[in-house]
Scaffold this active site. Structure first.
Site, mmCIF file in Angstrom:
data_model
loop_
_atom_site.group_PDB
_atom_site.id
_atom_site.type_symbol
_atom_site.label_atom_id
_atom_site.label_comp_id
_atom_site.label_asym_id
_atom_site.label_seq_id
_atom_site.Cartn_x
_atom_site.Cartn_y
_atom_site.Cartn_z
ATOM 1 N N HIS A 157 2.260 4.402 -4.558
ATOM 2 C CA HIS A 157 0.887 4.034 -4.185
ATOM 3 C C HIS A 157 -0.111 5.027 -4.788
ATOM 4 O O HIS A 157 0.271 6.128 -5.202
ATOM 5 C CB HIS A 157 0.713 4.042 -2.663
ATOM 6 C CG HIS A 157 1.293 2.832 -1.984
ATOM 7 N ND1 HIS A 157 2.619 2.757 -1.626
ATOM 8 C CD2 HIS A 157 0.739 1.656 -1.608
ATOM 9 C CE1 HIS A 157 2.856 1.583 -1.042
ATOM 10 N NE2 HIS A 157 1.727 0.900 -1.034
ATOM 11 N N LYS A 161 -3.494 7.507 -0.488
ATOM 12 C CA LYS A 161 -2.702 7.016 0.654
ATOM 13 C C LYS A 161 -2.214 8.196 1.493
ATOM 14 O O LYS A 161 -1.715 9.178 0.954
ATOM 15 C CB LYS A 161 -1.522 6.160 0.162
ATOM 16 C CG LYS A 161 -0.746 5.542 1.321
ATOM 17 C CD LYS A 161 0.069 4.348 0.887
ATOM 18 C CE LYS A 161 0.880 3.767 2.035
ATOM 19 N NZ LYS A 161 0.022 3.204 3.094
HETATM 20 N N1 LIG Z 1 -0.777 -4.390 5.834
HETATM 21 C C1 LIG Z 1 -1.262 -4.447 4.594
HETATM 22 O O1 LIG Z 1 -1.115 -5.459 3.867
HETATM 23 C C2 LIG Z 1 -2.033 -3.277 4.076
HETATM 24 C C3 LIG Z 1 -2.183 -2.184 4.868
HETATM 25 N N2 LIG Z 1 -2.972 -1.136 4.479
HETATM 26 C C4 LIG Z 1 -3.148 -0.094 5.460
HETATM 27 O O2 LIG Z 1 -4.461 -0.232 6.012
HETATM 28 C C5 LIG Z 1 -4.979 1.045 6.387
HETATM 29 C C6 LIG Z 1 -6.329 1.256 5.717
HETATM 30 O O3 LIG Z 1 -6.136 1.324 4.315
HETATM 31 P P1 LIG Z 1 -7.359 1.612 3.328
HETATM 32 O O4 LIG Z 1 -8.455 0.647 3.578
HETATM 33 O O5 LIG Z 1 -6.780 1.729 1.979
HETATM 34 O O6 LIG Z 1 -7.765 3.070 3.850
HETATM 35 P P2 LIG Z 1 -9.215 3.741 3.971
HETATM 36 O O7 LIG Z 1 -8.998 5.175 4.310
HETATM 37 O O8 LIG Z 1 -10.025 3.372 2.765
HETATM 38 O O9 LIG Z 1 -9.843 2.951 5.214
HETATM 39 C C7 LIG Z 1 -9.630 3.246 6.564
HETATM 40 C C8 LIG Z 1 -10.971 3.092 7.210
HETATM 41 O O10 LIG Z 1 -10.872 3.203 8.620
HETATM 42 C C9 LIG Z 1 -11.920 4.063 9.038
HETATM 43 N N3 LIG Z 1 -11.687 4.586 10.372
HETATM 44 C C10 LIG Z 1 -11.212 5.798 10.751
HETATM 45 N N4 LIG Z 1 -11.199 5.886 12.097
HETATM 46 C C11 LIG Z 1 -11.695 4.703 12.566
HETATM 47 C C12 LIG Z 1 -12.002 4.196 13.864
HETATM 48 N N5 LIG Z 1 -11.784 4.959 14.946
HETATM 49 N N6 LIG Z 1 -12.527 2.945 13.991
HETATM 50 C C13 LIG Z 1 -12.771 2.188 12.907
HETATM 51 N N7 LIG Z 1 -12.534 2.642 11.642
HETATM 52 C C14 LIG Z 1 -12.006 3.869 11.487
HETATM 53 C C15 LIG Z 1 -12.010 5.096 7.945
HETATM 54 O O11 LIG Z 1 -13.214 5.830 7.971
HETATM 55 P P3 LIG Z 1 -13.318 7.213 7.105
HETATM 56 O O12 LIG Z 1 -12.944 6.898 5.691
HETATM 57 O O13 LIG Z 1 -14.749 7.599 7.234
HETATM 58 O O14 LIG Z 1 -12.342 8.155 7.759
HETATM 59 C C16 LIG Z 1 -11.947 4.185 6.729
HETATM 60 O O15 LIG Z 1 -13.192 3.617 6.413
HETATM 61 C C17 LIG Z 1 -3.897 2.059 5.991
HETATM 62 O O16 LIG Z 1 -3.084 2.313 7.118
HETATM 63 C C18 LIG Z 1 -3.093 1.314 4.917
HETATM 64 O O17 LIG Z 1 -1.780 1.767 4.771
HETATM 65 C C19 LIG Z 1 -3.612 -1.136 3.278
HETATM 66 C C20 LIG Z 1 -3.471 -2.191 2.422
HETATM 67 C C21 LIG Z 1 -2.667 -3.359 2.753
HETATM 68 O O1 LIG Z 2 -2.325 2.112 1.798
HETATM 69 C C1 LIG Z 2 -2.222 1.171 0.973
HETATM 70 O O2 LIG Z 2 -2.925 1.080 -0.035
HETATM 71 C C2 LIG Z 2 -1.221 0.132 1.245
HETATM 72 N N1 LIG Z 2 -0.613 0.172 2.404
HETATM 73 C C3 LIG Z 2 0.361 -0.737 2.882
HETATM 74 C C4 LIG Z 2 1.668 -0.011 3.087
HETATM 75 O O3 LIG Z 2 1.665 1.093 3.658
HETATM 76 O O4 LIG Z 2 2.707 -0.549 2.700
HETATM 77 C C5 LIG Z 2 0.453 -1.997 2.063
HETATM 78 C C6 LIG Z 2 0.190 -1.850 0.599
HETATM 79 O O5 LIG Z 2 1.355 -1.453 -0.048
HETATM 80 C C7 LIG Z 2 -0.998 -0.962 0.283
#
Ligand SMILES: NC(=O)C1=CN([C@@H]2O[C@H](COP(=O)(O)OP(=O)(O)OC[C@H]3O[C@@H](n4cnc5c(N)ncnc54)[C@H](OP(=O)(O)O)[C@@H]3O)[C@@H](O)[C@H]2O)C=CC1
Ligand SMILES: O=C(O)C1=N[C@H](C(=O)O)C[C@H](O)C1
Length: 271
Positions: A157, A161
């Site tokens: 990734h 991450k």
């Molecule tokens: N299931 C799936 O298909 C996928 C899962 N993911 C997962 O999704 C999550 C987010 O990924 P990603 O968007 O890349 O990460 P980011 O760090 O870009 O986004 C996370 C967001 O959540 C915010 N946040 C932190 N605390 C809170 C809170 N208490 N309430 C609301 N928002 C909050 C962060 O703010 P700040 O940045 O200001 O701390 C940030 O904007 C990760 O766990 C990732 O692994 C990602 C892609 C696909």
């Molecule tokens: O953090 C990410 O970017 C992603 N998170 C998910 C994971 O932990 O598997 C899904 C995807 O691979 C992207």
């Protein structure tokens, strides 16, 4: 006229902004709230502008109760602690929860399972069709081959991450363990370093690479005597996760309370 009113939690993140775009591109879906944490620099911004779109009149807020007003489902890609708190709030309201966040502890997972006894929750470490099909194939291959084929899962990734192994790697590990009739907790091997000794028969190994802008790549390796099978998925755009999460949001609205998976949504549970 919308048929699904959606709140995004983690709205300012990479996935939050992708989801806001995907909602704007999809007929019948309406963004009614955008949640961030109380210290976020995005508070007060217009969610459309924040996501590279035209203004949409939805302001990024940290106050959960008013934001939930009139919502059908919350789609949540934030952090484990924020997701667990939100799951407990949503259990009180009966509003459905789609959880894409990864990196949960066993205690977090137990708290989410408890919330799912009161409201419908769809939780998956990966929302893409491709990965969920890969998980179904992994279970089948693991069941077909015996322990003379060692199972290793490699993921890569982007360099932002924060959790490892990825939620997807764990989902694939669960599928492999399930195919072998075992619990993943009893056979996973993580973070090998130093004099580890020989590999344990039946173990499922994990390796995590981080770098650059890689959206997400996963390989499940079945390494046998003198031959090797490798099942691979490469995500090229995080919009696949956003679109999958919105399919799940439509599916989960109005379900009985319970903890559902993307395999349920996609009809792959008996594949
Ligand atoms: N299931 C799936 O298909 C996928 C899962 N993911 C997962 O999704 C999550 C987010 O990924 P990603 O968007 O890349 O990460 P980011 O760090 O870009 O986004 C996370 C967001 O959540 C915010 N946040 C932190 N605390 C809170 C809170 N208490 N309430 C609301 N928002 C909050 C962060 O703010 P700040 O940045 O200001 O701390 C940030 O904007 C990760 O766990 C990732 O692994 C990602 C892609 C696909
Ligand atoms: O953090 C990410 O970017 C992603 N998170 C998910 C994971 O932990 O598997 C899904 C995807 O691979 C992207």
């Amino acid at each position: 006229m919308s048929d699904l009113r959606i709140v995004i939690a983690g709205a300012g993140g990479r996935m939050g902004r992708a989801l806001i775009k995907a909602i704007a591109e999809t007929t019948g879906l309406e963004l009614v709230g955008a949640l961030e944490y109380s210290g976020s620099t995005h508070l007060g911004e217009d969610a459309g502008l924040m996501s590279g779109l035209r203004p949409n009149g939805v302001t990024v807020e940290s106050d959960v109760a008013p934001t939930l007003n009139g919502a059908d489902v919350v789609v949540d890609f934030s952090t484990p602690s924020a997701t667990v708190r939100l799951a407990e709030r949503l259990a009180e309201t009966g509003i459905a929860h789609v959880i894409g966040t990864t990196g949960f502890s066993n205690a977090d997972n137990a708290a989410i399972a408890a919330a799912a006894r009161r409201t419908p929750v769809m939780k998956s470490g990966n929302m893409s069709l491709g990965v969920n099909l890969l998980a179904a194939l992994t279970r089948r291959v693991a069941a077909t081959l015996d322990d003379s084929f060692d199972i290793e899962i490699v993921e890569m990734h982007h360099n932002k991450k924060v959790d490892a192994p990825s939620g997807t790697a764990l989902l694939l590990g669960e599928a492999a363990a399930n195919g072998r009739g075992r619990a993943l907790d009893e056979c996973s091997e993580r973070g090998r370093d130093g004099h580890t000794g020989a590999r344990k028969p039946g173990a499922i190994g994990f390796a995590s690479l981080r770098g650059g802008s890689v959206v997400g790549e996963h390989v499940v390796i079945f390494a046998g005597p003198s031959e090797r099978i490798e099942l691979t998925h490469k995500a090229e755009d995080r919009m696949i996760f956003a679109h999958g999460a919105l399919v799940a949001a439509r599916w989960v609205k109005g379900r009985e309370p319970g903890l559902y998976s993307m395999a349920d949504v996609l009809g792959l549970a008996d594949f």
